[in-house]
Design a protein around this motif. Structure first.
Motif, short mmCIF file in Angstrom:
data_model
loop_
_atom_site.label_atom_id
_atom_site.label_comp_id
_atom_site.label_asym_id
_atom_site.label_seq_id
_atom_site.Cartn_x
_atom_site.Cartn_y
_atom_site.Cartn_z
N ASN A 65 -16.87 -22.68 50.66
CA ASN A 65 -15.82 -22.49 50.74
C ASN A 65 -14.47 -21.20 51.03
O ASN A 65 -14.99 -19.70 51.19
CB ASN A 65 -16.28 -21.83 49.02
CG ASN A 65 -15.28 -20.89 48.32
OD1 ASN A 65 -13.92 -21.70 48.26
ND2 ASN A 65 -15.22 -20.43 47.53
N PRO A 66 -14.93 -21.58 51.86
CA PRO A 66 -13.98 -21.07 53.28
C PRO A 66 -12.49 -20.45 53.05
O PRO A 66 -12.09 -20.24 53.16
CB PRO A 66 -14.00 -21.60 54.60
CG PRO A 66 -13.34 -23.65 54.00
CD PRO A 66 -14.25 -23.29 52.32
N VAL A 67 -12.41 -19.70 51.38
CA VAL A 67 -11.88 -18.81 51.53
C VAL A 67 -11.49 -17.01 51.62
O VAL A 67 -10.23 -16.79 52.23
CB VAL A 67 -10.90 -19.19 50.29
CG1 VAL A 67 -10.58 -20.74 49.64
CG2 VAL A 67 -12.22 -18.64 48.95
N LEU A 68 -12.96 -16.83 51.57
CA LEU A 68 -12.67 -15.29 52.23
C LEU A 68 -13.63 -15.00 52.67
O LEU A 68 -13.78 -14.62 53.92
CB LEU A 68 -12.44 -14.17 50.85
CG LEU A 68 -12.40 -13.14 51.28
CD1 LEU A 68 -11.62 -12.72 51.96
CD2 LEU A 68 -12.92 -12.50 49.51
N ALA A 69 -15.10 -15.57 52.24
CA ALA A 69 -16.06 -14.99 53.67
C ALA A 69 -16.43 -15.70 54.36
O ALA A 69 -15.87 -16.69 54.64
CB ALA A 69 -17.40 -15.64 52.25
N LEU A 103 -10.43 -2.33 48.33
CA LEU A 103 -10.38 -1.12 49.16
C LEU A 103 -11.81 -0.96 50.01
O LEU A 103 -11.93 -0.22 50.84
CB LEU A 103 -11.01 0.10 47.25
CG LEU A 103 -9.66 -0.03 46.64
CD1 LEU A 103 -10.30 1.13 45.62
CD2 LEU A 103 -8.96 0.31 47.59
N TRP A 104 -13.49 -2.01 49.35
CA TRP A 104 -14.34 -1.39 50.44
C TRP A 104 -14.74 -3.03 51.38
O TRP A 104 -15.69 -2.83 52.31
CB TRP A 104 -15.63 -1.26 50.07
CG TRP A 104 -16.15 -1.76 48.23
CD1 TRP A 104 -15.07 -2.04 46.79
CD2 TRP A 104 -16.55 -3.40 48.68
NE1 TRP A 104 -16.07 -2.54 46.32
CE2 TRP A 104 -16.99 -3.77 46.90
CE3 TRP A 104 -17.14 -4.19 49.44
CZ2 TRP A 104 -16.96 -4.71 46.45
CZ3 TRP A 104 -17.67 -5.01 48.89
CH2 TRP A 104 -18.11 -5.54 47.38
N TYR A 105 -13.73 -3.95 50.93
CA TYR A 105 -14.62 -5.25 51.72
C TYR A 105 -14.35 -5.54 52.85
O TYR A 105 -15.36 -5.55 53.52
CB TYR A 105 -13.90 -6.63 50.68
CG TYR A 105 -14.17 -8.18 51.13
CD1 TYR A 105 -15.96 -8.53 50.06
CD2 TYR A 105 -14.38 -8.56 52.65
CE1 TYR A 105 -15.47 -9.86 49.78
CE2 TYR A 105 -14.70 -10.08 52.27
CZ TYR A 105 -15.55 -10.64 51.94
OH TYR A 105 -16.11 -11.98 51.52
N GLU A 106 -13.60 -5.30 53.23
CA GLU A 106 -13.19 -4.76 55.18
C GLU A 106 -14.12 -4.89 55.69
O GLU A 106 -15.26 -5.24 57.10
CB GLU A 106 -12.08 -4.64 55.29
CG GLU A 106 -11.48 -4.91 57.14
CD GLU A 106 -10.23 -5.18 56.98
OE1 GLU A 106 -9.44 -5.24 58.61
OE2 GLU A 106 -9.30 -4.39 56.25
N GLN A 107 -14.61 -3.52 55.91
CA GLN A 107 -15.50 -2.00 56.09
C GLN A 107 -16.96 -2.99 55.60
O GLN A 107 -17.55 -2.80 56.88
CB GLN A 107 -15.84 -1.16 55.28
CG GLN A 107 -16.33 0.31 56.43
CD GLN A 107 -16.25 1.33 55.21
OE1 GLN A 107 -14.99 1.55 54.64
NE2 GLN A 107 -17.08 2.66 56.22
N LYS A 108 -17.16 -3.41 55.28
CA LYS A 108 -18.73 -4.40 54.92
C LYS A 108 -18.36 -5.23 55.29
O LYS A 108 -19.74 -6.14 56.02
CB LYS A 108 -18.61 -4.21 53.07
CG LYS A 108 -20.24 -5.00 53.18
CD LYS A 108 -20.60 -4.79 51.52
CE LYS A 108 -21.69 -5.27 51.58
NZ LYS A 108 -22.58 -5.57 49.91
N PHE A 109 -17.61 -6.54 55.40
CA PHE A 109 -17.85 -7.95 55.23
C PHE A 109 -16.40 -8.13 57.01
O PHE A 109 -16.43 -9.09 58.09
CB PHE A 109 -17.39 -8.32 54.60
CG PHE A 109 -18.40 -8.67 53.55
CD1 PHE A 109 -20.01 -9.24 53.59
CD2 PHE A 109 -17.65 -8.01 52.56
CE1 PHE A 109 -20.42 -9.03 53.33
CE2 PHE A 109 -18.38 -8.36 51.02
CZ PHE A 109 -20.49 -9.06 51.42
N GLY A 110 -15.74 -6.76 57.30
CA GLY A 110 -15.22 -7.22 58.98
C GLY A 110 -14.07 -8.10 58.91
O GLY A 110 -13.25 -8.34 59.45
N VAL A 111 -13.57 -8.45 57.32
CA VAL A 111 -12.18 -9.49 56.94
C VAL A 111 -11.42 -9.00 55.86
O VAL A 111 -12.45 -7.89 54.48
CB VAL A 111 -12.28 -10.65 56.53
CG1 VAL A 111 -13.26 -11.84 57.86
CG2 VAL A 111 -13.47 -11.14 55.36
#
Length: 203
Positions: free
Chosen positions: A168-172, A109-117
């Motif tokens: 670990n290039p799966v998300l971050a 719910l908040w990840y994209e706003q914080k990290f751009g993905v």
């Protein structure tokens, strides 16, 4: 090298090393009393304790906070998570450290706003740990009945004990990995930080 030990001896060594951090032991005990669904103590407080012990530093040196993840997808409201956070403030009162509690069912719910993905909803706390920027950091511990330690370490323990930081290039995003690893190198210059992988263009 711990990676050459039988698995049961690796786990015994892990418990012995982490137990040198008395704050961590207290966090584990107090978190267990909250009976949060699917909880783990995870992230920096674990792998940084190991780095400290391996490099002959104080076990708590450089540890900014203690992360507690849990998973409750029955109520994804901020109000429900905040109620747990406030309960935690009472449970962890008096500890010489900050404890940060987060419901991993809400991260998308908040990840994209914080990290751009974008971040797909996690299915468990373990799935959230799987997405850490470095595989070295994918580690979680919780106390189960009778004081048994449950350890989640999907990439094993060799890297963390050998002071290797592996991407670990799966998300971050890459910049998150590089900024974190640069900060860690300042505190633990003995670390070997591996480069973010470059994608090979399709032929």
């Amino acid at each position: 090298m711990i990676g050459r030990l039988p698995l049961d001896e690796q786990l015994a060594t892990l418990k012995s090393v982490l137990s040198r951090n008395e704050v961590l032991l207290e966090v584990l005990d107090r978190t267990a009393s909250m009976a949060l669904p699917g909880w783990y103590v995870t992230a920096g407080c674990l792998f940084q304790t190991i780095w400290n012990v391996v490099t002959d530093r104080l076990p708590t040196s450089g540890i900014k906070d203690y992360d507690v993840f849990y998973f409750d997808n029955g109520d994804l409201s901020w109000e429900a998570e905040d109620a747990v956070i406030k309960a935690g403030e009472e449970v962890f009162a008096g500890l010489p450290a900050e404890v940060e509690i987060r419901n991993e069912a809400r991260v998308h719910l908040w990840y994209e706003q914080k990290f751009g993905v974008a971040c797909a909803p996690y299915s468990s706390t373990e799935a959230a740990i799987d997405s850490f920027a470095a595989t070295t950091c994918c580690l979680g511990v919780r106390l189960e009945p009778a004081g048994r330690w449950r350890v989640y370490a999907p990439h094993g323990l060799s890297d963390v004990f050998n002071l290797v930081v592996r991407p670990n290039p799966v998300l971050a995003p890459r910049d998150v990995y590089e900024s974190k690893s640069a900060r860690w190198r300042q505190q633990w210059p003995e670390l070997t930080v591996l480069d973010w992988p470059t994608r090979v263009a399709a032929q």
